[in-house]
Write a protein that holds these residues in place. Structure first.
Motif, PDB file in Angstrom:
ATOM      1  N   ALA A  34      43.519  -5.501   1.454  1.00  0.00           N
ATOM      2  CA  ALA A  34      42.345  -6.005   0.856  1.00  0.00           C
ATOM      3  C   ALA A  34      41.376  -6.337   2.052  1.00  0.00           C
ATOM      4  CB  ALA A  34      42.761  -7.326   0.198  1.00  0.00           C
ATOM      5  N   TRP A  35      41.751  -6.847   2.972  1.00  0.00           N
ATOM      6  CA  TRP A  35      40.692  -7.155   4.050  1.00  0.00           C
ATOM      7  C   TRP A  35      39.915  -5.995   4.719  1.00  0.00           C
ATOM      8  CZ3 TRP A  35      40.759  -5.205   9.193  1.00  0.00           C
ATOM      9  CH2 TRP A  35      41.855  -4.857   9.462  1.00  0.00           C
ATOM     10  N   PHE A  36      40.570  -4.645   4.685  1.00  0.00           N
ATOM     11  CA  PHE A  36      39.875  -3.525   5.150  1.00  0.00           C
ATOM     12  C   PHE A  36      38.637  -3.238   4.261  1.00  0.00           C
ATOM     13  CE2 PHE A  36      39.386   1.206   5.221  1.00  0.00           C
ATOM     14  CZ  PHE A  36      39.143   1.191   6.659  1.00  0.00           C
ATOM     15  N   ALA A  37      38.710  -3.647   3.072  1.00  0.00           N
ATOM     16  CA  ALA A  37      37.635  -3.122   2.094  1.00  0.00           C
ATOM     17  C   ALA A  37      36.525  -4.197   2.420  1.00  0.00           C
ATOM     18  CB  ALA A  37      38.019  -3.341   0.458  1.00  0.00           C
ATOM     19  N   GLY A  38      36.757  -5.242   2.819  1.00  0.00           N
ATOM     20  CA  GLY A  38      35.538  -6.141   3.136  1.00  0.00           C
ATOM     21  C   GLY A  38      34.991  -5.578   4.641  1.00  0.00           C
ATOM     22  N   VAL A  39      35.746  -5.226   5.495  1.00  0.00           N
ATOM     23  CA  VAL A  39      35.389  -4.693   6.808  1.00  0.00           C
ATOM     24  C   VAL A  39      34.476  -3.539   6.445  1.00  0.00           C
ATOM     25  CG1 VAL A  39      36.062  -3.808   8.975  1.00  0.00           C
ATOM     26  CG2 VAL A  39      37.130  -5.768   8.251  1.00  0.00           C
ATOM     27  N   LEU A  40      34.875  -2.448   5.640  1.00  0.00           N
ATOM     28  CA  LEU A  40      34.280  -1.348   5.293  1.00  0.00           C
ATOM     29  C   LEU A  40      32.959  -1.567   4.687  1.00  0.00           C
ATOM     30  CD1 LEU A  40      34.397   1.865   5.279  1.00  0.00           C
ATOM     31  CD2 LEU A  40      35.540   1.620   2.974  1.00  0.00           C
ATOM     32  N   ALA A  41      32.904  -2.769   3.662  1.00  0.00           N
ATOM     33  CA  ALA A  41      31.598  -2.972   3.128  1.00  0.00           C
ATOM     34  C   ALA A  41      30.476  -3.459   4.195  1.00  0.00           C
ATOM     35  CB  ALA A  41      31.867  -4.150   2.240  1.00  0.00           C
ATOM     36  N   GLY A  42      31.261  -4.407   5.260  1.00  0.00           N
ATOM     37  CA  GLY A  42      30.157  -4.848   6.186  1.00  0.00           C
ATOM     38  C   GLY A  42      29.630  -3.639   7.005  1.00  0.00           C
ATOM     39  N   LEU A  43      30.509  -2.668   7.176  1.00  0.00           N
ATOM     40  CA  LEU A  43      30.040  -1.588   7.858  1.00  0.00           C
ATOM     41  C   LEU A  43      29.111  -0.541   7.267  1.00  0.00           C
ATOM     42  CD1 LEU A  43      33.262  -0.489   9.881  1.00  0.00           C
ATOM     43  CD2 LEU A  43      31.512  -1.637  10.805  1.00  0.00           C
ATOM     44  N   ILE A  44      29.397  -0.557   5.845  1.00  0.00           N
ATOM     45  CA  ILE A  44      28.506   0.225   4.992  1.00  0.00           C
ATOM     46  C   ILE A  44      27.011  -0.336   5.230  1.00  0.00           C
ATOM     47  CG2 ILE A  44      28.075   0.746   2.692  1.00  0.00           C
ATOM     48  CD1 ILE A  44      30.948   1.339   2.178  1.00  0.00           C
ATOM     49  N   ILE A  60      23.015   1.533  -1.401  1.00  0.00           N
ATOM     50  CA  ILE A  60      23.744   1.118  -0.355  1.00  0.00           C
ATOM     51  C   ILE A  60      24.095  -0.269  -0.077  1.00  0.00           C
ATOM     52  CG2 ILE A  60      24.188   0.924   2.224  1.00  0.00           C
ATOM     53  CD1 ILE A  60      22.442   3.744   2.534  1.00  0.00           C
ATOM     54  N   ILE A  61      23.126  -1.202  -0.491  1.00  0.00           N
ATOM     55  CA  ILE A  61      23.279  -2.627  -0.753  1.00  0.00           C
ATOM     56  C   ILE A  61      24.220  -2.880  -1.707  1.00  0.00           C
ATOM     57  CG2 ILE A  61      22.171  -4.835  -0.847  1.00  0.00           C
ATOM     58  CD1 ILE A  61      22.096  -3.871   1.857  1.00  0.00           C
ATOM     59  N   ILE A  62      24.100  -2.139  -2.760  1.00  0.00           N
ATOM     60  CA  ILE A  62      24.757  -2.566  -3.992  1.00  0.00           C
ATOM     61  C   ILE A  62      26.058  -1.970  -3.931  1.00  0.00           C
ATOM     62  CG2 ILE A  62      24.975  -1.773  -6.427  1.00  0.00           C
ATOM     63  CD1 ILE A  62      21.841  -1.670  -6.677  1.00  0.00           C
ATOM     64  N   VAL A  63      26.402  -0.840  -3.465  1.00  0.00           N
ATOM     65  CA  VAL A  63      27.862  -0.577  -3.141  1.00  0.00           C
ATOM     66  C   VAL A  63      28.336  -1.365  -1.911  1.00  0.00           C
ATOM     67  CG1 VAL A  63      28.986   1.476  -2.042  1.00  0.00           C
ATOM     68  CG2 VAL A  63      27.125   2.070  -3.572  1.00  0.00           C
ATOM     69  N   SER A  64      27.645  -1.828  -1.113  1.00  0.00           N
ATOM     70  CA  SER A  64      28.576  -2.573  -0.136  1.00  0.00           C
ATOM     71  C   SER A  64      28.826  -4.137  -0.751  1.00  0.00           C
ATOM     72  CB  SER A  64      27.780  -3.085   0.929  1.00  0.00           C
ATOM     73  OG  SER A  64      27.999  -3.724   1.865  1.00  0.00           O
ATOM     74  N   THR A  65      27.828  -4.706  -1.426  1.00  0.00           N
ATOM     75  CA  THR A  65      28.212  -5.970  -2.325  1.00  0.00           C
ATOM     76  C   THR A  65      29.360  -5.773  -3.295  1.00  0.00           C
ATOM     77  OG1 THR A  65      25.803  -6.714  -1.844  1.00  0.00           O
ATOM     78  CG2 THR A  65      27.245  -7.727  -3.461  1.00  0.00           C
ATOM     79  N   ILE A  66      29.324  -4.643  -4.072  1.00  0.00           N
ATOM     80  CA  ILE A  66      30.605  -4.643  -5.205  1.00  0.00           C
ATOM     81  C   ILE A  66      31.764  -4.169  -4.434  1.00  0.00           C
ATOM     82  CG2 ILE A  66      31.374  -2.778  -6.562  1.00  0.00           C
ATOM     83  CD1 ILE A  66      28.598  -2.547  -7.777  1.00  0.00           C
ATOM     84  N   LEU A  67      31.874  -3.437  -3.274  1.00  0.00           N
ATOM     85  CA  LEU A  67      33.092  -3.117  -2.428  1.00  0.00           C
ATOM     86  C   LEU A  67      33.580  -4.319  -1.707  1.00  0.00           C
ATOM     87  CD1 LEU A  67      35.230  -1.131  -1.373  1.00  0.00           C
ATOM     88  CD2 LEU A  67      33.613  -0.505   0.346  1.00  0.00           C
ATOM     89  N   GLY A  68      32.858  -5.221  -1.019  1.00  0.00           N
ATOM     90  CA  GLY A  68      33.237  -6.355  -0.676  1.00  0.00           C
ATOM     91  C   GLY A  68      33.751  -7.434  -1.556  1.00  0.00           C
ATOM     92  N   THR A  69      33.022  -7.500  -2.711  1.00  0.00           N
ATOM     93  CA  THR A  69      33.626  -8.477  -3.708  1.00  0.00           C
ATOM     94  C   THR A  69      34.794  -8.095  -4.238  1.00  0.00           C
ATOM     95  OG1 THR A  69      31.110  -8.896  -4.218  1.00  0.00           O
ATOM     96  CG2 THR A  69      32.822  -9.841  -5.761  1.00  0.00           C
ATOM     97  N   LEU A  70      35.189  -6.701  -4.380  1.00  0.00           N
ATOM     98  CA  LEU A  70      36.367  -6.370  -5.062  1.00  0.00           C
ATOM     99  C   LEU A  70      37.538  -6.444  -3.928  1.00  0.00           C
ATOM    100  CD1 LEU A  70      35.151  -3.085  -6.939  1.00  0.00           C
ATOM    101  CD2 LEU A  70      36.056  -5.341  -8.129  1.00  0.00           C
ATOM    102  N   GLY A  71      37.154  -6.250  -2.710  1.00  0.00           N
ATOM    103  CA  GLY A  71      37.971  -6.366  -1.695  1.00  0.00           C
ATOM    104  C   GLY A  71      38.443  -7.604  -1.383  1.00  0.00           C
TER     105      GLY A  71
END
Length: 100
Positions: A34-44, A60-71
């Motif tokens: 799960a932490w990898f999704a947060g790291v990926l969202a930060g890099l996105i 891009i910001i919307i995808v990053s926020t959704i991915l980070g919140t889910l991860g």
């Protein structure tokens, strides 16, 4: 906006790694890491520094926020708030471009 972007990205990556290290993000209830999704969202989030259209940056910001919140869940809240500020700035920039 560059400073907000870097702040959001480093906050997301830092919180994700910190959550994994202290055991808040346990892999027993999530598929994969799960932490990898947060790291990926930060890099996105860093992708908005590339010169492109404002609308693409908003997506891009919307995808990053959704991915980070889910991860990462509630731990991603500080980075998500910074992403909201970035979205507000991008919206103002979009309106200025529409007027010209």
């Amino acid at each position: 906006m560059k400073s907000l972007t870097f702040l959001s990205s480093f906050t997301a990556v830092g919180i994700s790694i910190f959550g994994q290290l202290i055991g808040v993000l346990d892999d027993s209830y999530a598929v994969g890491n799960a932490w990898f999704a947060g790291v990926l969202a930060g890099l996105i989030t860093l992708l908005i520094l590339i010169d492109s259209q404002v609308m693409t940056k908003c997506y891009i910001i919307i995808v990053s926020t959704i991915l980070g919140t889910l991860g990462v869940g509630f731990l991603y809240l500080p980075a998500a708030i910074i992403n909201i500020f970035i979205s507000i700035k991008l919206d103002k920039k979009k309106k200025e471009e529409d007027l010209n």
